[in-house]
Design a protein around this motif. Structure first.
Motif, PDB file in Angstrom:
ATOM      1  N   LYS A  67       0.810  -1.220   0.000  1.00  0.00           N
ATOM      2  CA  LYS A  67       0.000   0.000   0.000  1.00  0.00           C
ATOM      3  C   LYS A  67       0.837   1.262   0.000  1.00  0.00           C
ATOM      4  N   ASN A  68       1.871   1.314   0.823  1.00  0.00           N
ATOM      5  CA  ASN A  68       2.673   2.534   0.886  1.00  0.00           C
ATOM      6  C   ASN A  68       3.492   2.740  -0.386  1.00  0.00           C
ATOM      7  N   ALA A  69       3.957   1.642  -0.984  1.00  0.00           N
ATOM      8  CA  ALA A  69       4.667   1.756  -2.262  1.00  0.00           C
ATOM      9  C   ALA A  69       3.719   2.257  -3.338  1.00  0.00           C
ATOM     10  N   ILE A  70       2.510   1.688  -3.394  1.00  0.00           N
ATOM     11  CA  ILE A  70       1.519   2.128  -4.370  1.00  0.00           C
ATOM     12  C   ILE A  70       1.219   3.613  -4.192  1.00  0.00           C
ATOM     13  N   ASP A  71       1.059   4.049  -2.943  1.00  0.00           N
ATOM     14  CA  ASP A  71       0.770   5.460  -2.689  1.00  0.00           C
ATOM     15  C   ASP A  71       1.870   6.365  -3.229  1.00  0.00           C
ATOM     16  N   ALA A 336      -0.122   2.033 -18.558  1.00  0.00           N
ATOM     17  CA  ALA A 336       0.799   3.134 -18.286  1.00  0.00           C
ATOM     18  C   ALA A 336       1.293   3.080 -16.842  1.00  0.00           C
ATOM     19  N   PHE A 337       0.371   2.834 -15.899  1.00  0.00           N
ATOM     20  CA  PHE A 337       0.767   2.787 -14.493  1.00  0.00           C
ATOM     21  C   PHE A 337       1.653   1.581 -14.210  1.00  0.00           C
ATOM     22  N   LEU A 338       1.277   0.409 -14.698  1.00  0.00           N
ATOM     23  CA  LEU A 338       2.101  -0.772 -14.472  1.00  0.00           C
ATOM     24  C   LEU A 338       3.464  -0.634 -15.136  1.00  0.00           C
ATOM     25  N   ASN A 339       3.502  -0.020 -16.320  1.00  0.00           N
ATOM     26  CA  ASN A 339       4.789   0.221 -16.972  1.00  0.00           C
ATOM     27  C   ASN A 339       5.690   1.093 -16.109  1.00  0.00           C
ATOM     28  N   TYR A 340       5.081   2.111 -15.468  1.00  0.00           N
ATOM     29  CA  TYR A 340       5.879   2.985 -14.616  1.00  0.00           C
ATOM     30  C   TYR A 340       6.410   2.247 -13.392  1.00  0.00           C
ATOM     31  N   ILE A 341       5.560   1.512 -12.680  1.00  0.00           N
ATOM     32  CA  ILE A 341       6.016   0.902 -11.433  1.00  0.00           C
ATOM     33  C   ILE A 341       7.018  -0.230 -11.688  1.00  0.00           C
ATOM     34  N   ALA A 342       6.979  -0.808 -12.902  1.00  0.00           N
ATOM     35  CA  ALA A 342       7.962  -1.832 -13.256  1.00  0.00           C
ATOM     36  C   ALA A 342       9.224  -1.237 -13.861  1.00  0.00           C
ATOM     37  N   SER A 343       9.206   0.071 -14.106  1.00  0.00           N
ATOM     38  CA  SER A 343      10.350   0.718 -14.763  1.00  0.00           C
ATOM     39  C   SER A 343      11.524   0.868 -13.803  1.00  0.00           C
ATOM     40  N   GLU A 344      12.646   1.256 -14.353  1.00  0.00           N
ATOM     41  CA  GLU A 344      13.836   1.486 -13.533  1.00  0.00           C
ATOM     42  C   GLU A 344      13.578   2.557 -12.490  1.00  0.00           C
ATOM     43  N   ASP A 360      16.624  -7.911 -11.816  1.00  0.00           N
ATOM     44  CA  ASP A 360      16.623  -7.515 -13.226  1.00  0.00           C
ATOM     45  C   ASP A 360      15.979  -8.542 -14.150  1.00  0.00           C
ATOM     46  N   ASP A 361      16.380  -9.795 -14.031  1.00  0.00           N
ATOM     47  CA  ASP A 361      15.892 -10.810 -14.954  1.00  0.00           C
ATOM     48  C   ASP A 361      14.377 -10.956 -14.879  1.00  0.00           C
ATOM     49  N   ILE A 362      13.837 -10.885 -13.669  1.00  0.00           N
ATOM     50  CA  ILE A 362      12.395 -11.056 -13.500  1.00  0.00           C
ATOM     51  C   ILE A 362      11.641  -9.815 -13.953  1.00  0.00           C
ATOM     52  N   ILE A 363      12.097  -8.634 -13.525  1.00  0.00           N
ATOM     53  CA  ILE A 363      11.363  -7.414 -13.868  1.00  0.00           C
ATOM     54  C   ILE A 363      11.396  -7.159 -15.367  1.00  0.00           C
ATOM     55  N   ALA A 364      12.433  -7.619 -16.054  1.00  0.00           N
ATOM     56  CA  ALA A 364      12.471  -7.494 -17.515  1.00  0.00           C
ATOM     57  C   ALA A 364      11.333  -8.282 -18.153  1.00  0.00           C
ATOM     58  N   LYS A 365      11.054  -9.456 -17.618  1.00  0.00           N
ATOM     59  CA  LYS A 365       9.937 -10.262 -18.115  1.00  0.00           C
ATOM     60  C   LYS A 365       8.608  -9.599 -17.783  1.00  0.00           C
ATOM     61  N   VAL A 366       8.528  -8.965 -16.615  1.00  0.00           N
ATOM     62  CA  VAL A 366       7.314  -8.246 -16.242  1.00  0.00           C
ATOM     63  C   VAL A 366       7.042  -7.120 -17.236  1.00  0.00           C
ATOM     64  N   ARG A 367       8.070  -6.360 -17.578  1.00  0.00           N
ATOM     65  CA  ARG A 367       7.896  -5.239 -18.520  1.00  0.00           C
ATOM     66  C   ARG A 367       7.408  -5.724 -19.872  1.00  0.00           C
ATOM     67  N   THR A 368       8.000  -6.814 -20.362  1.00  0.00           N
ATOM     68  CA  THR A 368       7.578  -7.366 -21.656  1.00  0.00           C
ATOM     69  C   THR A 368       6.133  -7.826 -21.613  1.00  0.00           C
ATOM     70  N   THR A 369       5.743  -8.436 -20.506  1.00  0.00           N
ATOM     71  CA  THR A 369       4.365  -8.912 -20.370  1.00  0.00           C
ATOM     72  C   THR A 369       3.378  -7.766 -20.336  1.00  0.00           C
ATOM     73  N   ILE A 370       3.715  -6.688 -19.636  1.00  0.00           N
ATOM     74  CA  ILE A 370       2.821  -5.526 -19.559  1.00  0.00           C
ATOM     75  C   ILE A 370       2.582  -4.944 -20.950  1.00  0.00           C
ATOM     76  N   GLU A 371       3.617  -4.875 -21.760  1.00  0.00           N
ATOM     77  CA  GLU A 371       3.492  -4.314 -23.098  1.00  0.00           C
ATOM     78  C   GLU A 371       2.487  -5.093 -23.935  1.00  0.00           C
ATOM     79  N   GLY A 372       2.346  -6.395 -23.651  1.00  0.00           N
ATOM     80  CA  GLY A 372       1.453  -7.235 -24.446  1.00  0.00           C
ATOM     81  C   GLY A 372       0.037  -7.339 -23.906  1.00  0.00           C
ATOM     82  N   LEU A 373      -0.269  -6.633 -22.809  1.00  0.00           N
ATOM     83  CA  LEU A 373      -1.630  -6.692 -22.266  1.00  0.00           C
ATOM     84  C   LEU A 373      -2.622  -6.106 -23.265  1.00  0.00           C
ATOM     85  N   SER A 374      -3.789  -6.717 -23.361  1.00  0.00           N
ATOM     86  CA  SER A 374      -4.791  -6.234 -24.312  1.00  0.00           C
ATOM     87  C   SER A 374      -6.199  -6.392 -23.723  1.00  0.00           C
TER      88      SER A 374
END
Length: 374
Positions: A67-71, A336-344, A360-374
């Motif tokens: 919660k505090n990180a999200i805030d 947009a929000f998920l891309n930001y919180i997963a960003s560097e 790094d290895d895991i968050i890189a996969k998270v970023r790729t997955t977010i880009e493909g959300l539809s």
């Protein structure tokens, strides 16, 4: 597959100084304490956020762990993307998953990955797709103690299990003395404290004991405490308060609640015992295995890790979202929000705020997955 240790320098670039220690608490009825802060606006960091076509109101709910990180993230994101409103309720993982599977929120937070029944339920609201787990926030669960005259204490999994199962009753027990040959251990009764409420902290703490010393911890595990004996307190703040004011006490809590208290170093079999830290939690997560299928990135934490500096009693909080079939009116803001919180930049604020960035290895996969959300 084993995942490589994160590059600390990369994840700390653009780090945001957040006022106060942000508490990583567990799901369900876990409290977030009084140490939280939403951080000060960092213009340079906010300027790096890509708002895309984000607009309107975004509703979310789930784990109070994040919660505090999200805030803090919401403050940065909405400062740049002022056409968006984000309301993350933080009512607990169970509430978040229920709201998600009922189509009430765009995404949910949970410190446990979706189970098969929840995935099946998600297919009812994710048209042509299903809910997936995106690991986004990690954090260590500290074991704090109050033993007069003992400033440094080492324990291993079997000894911890016996302490919390009321099998070891005195601080000068031979099993504790063997691990601490230089300590002056008193003939003092051990007062173990556990959570009275259902808690993801309890779930993850007992998962560690089940995985590492099953012969000494023969309980099924879960959010509710199952062992007999000991004393109960509500929330991590309650456990911390009881440990701090009770001579001979020991208890488990999120790291931020252990501020100013003595913390156990865990003998994992690594070259040196490991104390709870955000860096140690990230190293433990880096030794995890991705067990989700397809786009799902659910992790199996290696509680038996012997990697140097890896702290094994660690939890991960996921963002849960549809891989396909997201609502058209919330999809741009969600991505947009998920891309930001997963960003560097987004991950960069965590380490200095009491949270563990995702490797790094895991968050890189998270970023790729977010880009493909539809």
């Amino acid at each position: 597959m084993k995942l490589q240790r994160m590059n600390r320098r990369a994840l700390t670039l653009g780090a945001l100084a957040v006022s106060g220690a942000l508490a990583l608490t567990a799901c369900g009825s876990d409290d977030t304490g009084s140490n939280g802060g939403d951080g000060a606006t960092n213009t340079a960091q906010a300027g790096n956020i890509d708002c895309g076509d984000a607009k309107g109101q975004l509703l979310a709910d789930g784990s109070s762990a994040q919660k505090n990180a999200i805030d803090a993230w919401v403050k940065q994101f909405t400062a740049q993307c002022n056409g968006v409103q984000i309301n993350y309720k933080g009512g607990g993982s169970g509430a978040g998953i229920t709201a998600f599977t009922q189509g009430q929120v765009a995404f949910a937070g949970s410190d446990s990955a979706l189970d098969s029944e929840e995935i099946a339920a998600s297919k009812e609201v994710c048209s042509g797709g299903q809910g997936i787990d995106l690991p986004m926030v990690g954090g260590p669960i500290a074991v704090s103690y109050n033993v007069p005259g003992v400033d440094n204490l080492v324990l291993d999994a079997p000894t911890l299990a016996k302490i919390f199962d009321s099998k070891i009753k005195k601080w000068n027990d031979s099993a504790i003395a063997k691990l601490n040959p230089d300590a002056k251990l008193p003939d003092l009764a051990i007062q173990p404290f556990h959570r009275s409420d259902e808690s993801g902290t309890t779930d993850n703490f007992t998962k560690y004991l089940i995985a590492t010393t099953p012969g000494n911890w023969k309980y099924e595990g879960g959010k509710a405490w199952q062992a007999e004996g000991g004393q109960a307190a509500s929330g991590s703040s309650g456990v911390a308060q009881q440990v701090s004011q009770t001579s001979g006490a020991i208890g488990y809590m999120e790291l931020s609640y252990a501020e100013g208290m003595a913390v156990v170093a865990i003998d994992t079999g690594a070259s040196e015992p490991v104390k709870a830290s955000t860096d140690g939690a990230t190293k433990a997560i880096a030794d995890a295995e991705i067990v989700g299928t397809g786009k799902d990135l659910a992790l199996d934490i290696n509680y038996k890790t012997k990697a140097d500096g890896a702290y094994p009693i660690t939890l991960v909080t996921y963002e849960i979202v549809c891989d396909k079939g997201n609502k058209a009116d919330t999809l741009p803001a969600t991505k947009a929000f998920l891309n930001y919180i997963a960003s560097e930049d987004g991950q960069g604020l965590l380490a200095d705020a009491g949270y563990a960035p995702i490797p790094d290895d895991i968050i890189a996969k998270v970023r790729t997955t977010i880009e493909g959300l539809s």
